[in-house]
Design an enzyme around this catalytic site. Structure first.
Site, PDB file in Angstrom:
ATOM      1  CG  ASP A  11      -2.090  -0.935   1.087  1.00  0.00           C
ATOM      2  OD1 ASP A  11      -2.361  -1.375  -0.047  1.00  0.00           O
ATOM      3  OD2 ASP A  11      -2.741  -1.234   2.106  1.00  0.00           O
ATOM      4  CE  LYS A  21      -7.711   0.553  -1.808  1.00  0.00           C
ATOM      5  NZ  LYS A  21      -6.716  -0.434  -1.423  1.00  0.00           N
ATOM      6  CG  MET A  67      -7.990   6.726   6.377  1.00  0.00           C
ATOM      7  SD  MET A  67      -8.763   5.190   5.820  1.00  0.00           S
ATOM      8  CE  MET A  67      -9.735   4.732   7.261  1.00  0.00           C
TER       9      MET A  67
END
Length: 470
Positions: free
Chosen positions: A38, A60, A172
């Site tokens: 990631d 991402k 996040m």
């Protein structure tokens, strides 16, 4: 599991600092055939993988996925069915907002064996590096982890939206920071409740800003704070004022590239990282051993003096001597080393060597291709090749960050740095301030267009503390 064929390990990479990965996680990386990693898993960890391992980026960004989740799930199944040992490397802990449940369900449905190797979760680590203990008997008896944004499928899971707790960590959450702060206020939290935002926690580029539920939105706008960042809410945030330790390091926040021309250890990177800098070695190399002829092996065995120039030269020679049925007890009595690391590599083979000094005339030097010695006969044991698996990683990291300085350990590193930047099309770093080791390196860098010396980094290099133990 002993047989790793057709097997998947979900590995927590930890929060960023590569020293925070677990021992088991590191062993998984060393054995992997394929690593799917990631964006927030520190790519420096991929250096521990074997040379035949393939890397697949699953990064991402907000509103932009390099690889969709469905494709990641399918890839894990596909590679495992091919008999590969697959490591799925995730930032922080795989089970904390890491979608490990979804990916493991896909494997379970296909009868593919797997394991989950926990990692240090980012909220606890980032808070600790900001001097904030998430619990404290005088301030906080509970700790709540929350996602900063809910997906459509789980927005109704907690209809009462109970966010309360003594300490709350939002993952996040930058996009919906204002919304989350307002929700906490609506639930009864005071406007003066303390908030810390920790960007790039545990790395040299870590940045911490503090405010309250009422003021933090204006502070992050003023300080230009964005993803990735953790939000910590609660009275414990106040402890960061007196307990901060990481942000007090001498080079904290300094961005330093260390140019390399070989696969030598990452000593300078580690040294400046320990001093708080965001340090990155570039490029990464792989070793290709050279084959000695039987004639060359016989000459080596019969020479009066043998000098090893690099620790990586020891293994190729001894392996080839064994395969050719030479008895290492017949090696020359006079064997010398040029660095402490070479001495240690020879000692591991049972050879007690002396420090190389004086004339090398009449000796054989075993070293990497490109090594120079005008007196001795040179036998090259290996060569260093730029590892192209890291090209995309290097370009992304060099483009994403604001690198301030490059360190040149030798002339070959200057040349390699310039050539690799040109290859990758990264032109904004080809004339940044530099520091150097040796006057000839300085002059060579000047000749290639570098014209400003970073005096703070240069002064640190000249203290020679980084060479302790060599």
């Amino acid at each position: 599991m002993e047989n790793k064929k057709g097997f998947v390990s979900f590995v927590g990479a930890g929060p960023g600092d590569i020293g925070l990965i677990t021992t088991k996680g590191l062993e998984c990386l060393k054995q992997a055939d394929i690593i799917l990693y990631d964006r927030l898993a520190n790519p420096r960890l991929l250096r521990f993988a074997k040379q035949s391992c393939a890397f697949i980026y699953c990064g991402k960004l907000p509103n932009r996925h390099i690889m969709r989740q469905e494709n990641i799930n399918q890839s894990l199944v596909q590679f495992a069915k091919q008999g590969k040992y697959v490591v799925r490397l995730k930032g922080g802990d795989p089970s904390v907002f890491g979608r490990v449940g979804e990916e493991a369900e896909e494997l379970a449905a296909s009868d593919i064996p797997y394991e989950i190797v926990p990692g240090i979760t980012s909220s606890i680590a980032a808070a600790a590096y900001a001097g904030i203990p998430v619990t404290h008997r005088n301030y906080s008896n509970s700790f709540t982890l929350r996602t900063g944004h809910a997906c459509i499928n789980n927005e109704q899971m907690n209809e009462d939206k109970n966010h309360t707790g003594d300490t709350i960590a939002y993952y996040m959450g930058m996009k919906k920071l204002v919304e989350n702060c307002d929700e906490l206020i609506n639930q009864g939290k005071s406007l003066d409740t303390k908030v810390a935002i920790i960007q790039w926690g545990t790395l040299g580029k870590q940045k911490v800003v503090k405010g309250t539920l009422e003021t933090i939105k204006d502070i992050i706008k003023k300080e230009n704070i964005g993803n990735p960042a953790m939000m910590i809410v609660g009275d414990v945030v106040a402890l960061g004022d007196s307990l901060a330790w990481f942000d007090n390091k001498r080079f904290q926040g300094k961005r330093v590239v260390i140019a390399k021309a070989s696969g030598s250890p990452f000593d300078l990177e580690r040294y400046f990282t320990e001093l708080g800098a965001e340090a990155y070695s570039f490029p990464v190399f792989k070793k290709k051993s050279k084959q000695f002829s039987e004639n060359e092996l016989e000459t080596i065995m019969n020479e009066k003096k043998l000098i090893f120039a690099a620790p990586e030269s020891v293994e190729p020679l001894f392996n080839q001597l064994a395969k050719a049925n030479f008895d290492i007890r017949d090696l020359p009595r006079n064997i010398e080393y040029q660095t402490v690391k070479v001495k240690q590599a020879l000692a591991a083979k049972g050879i007690i060597a002396a420090k190389a000094q004086g004339s090398n005339a009449g000796a054989i030097v075993i070293g990497p291709e490109g090594y120079e010695n005008k007196e001795a006969k040179l036998y090259y044991s290996h060569e260093w090749l730029v590892d192209s698996r890291f090209d995309a990683i290097n370009k992304r990291l060099l483009m994403e960050d604001k690198w301030e300085t490059v360190i040149f350990p030798n002339k070959a590193a200057v040349k390699c740095y310039v050539e690799e930047l040109e290859k990758l099309g990264v032109h904004h770093l080809d004339a940044i301030p530099f520091a150097y080791i040796g006057e000839t390196v300085k002059e060579y860098a000047f000749g290639l267009g570098f014209n400003a010396i970073d005096e703070s980094i240069q002064s640190e290099l000249e203290r020679m503390e980084w060479r302790r133990g060599e």
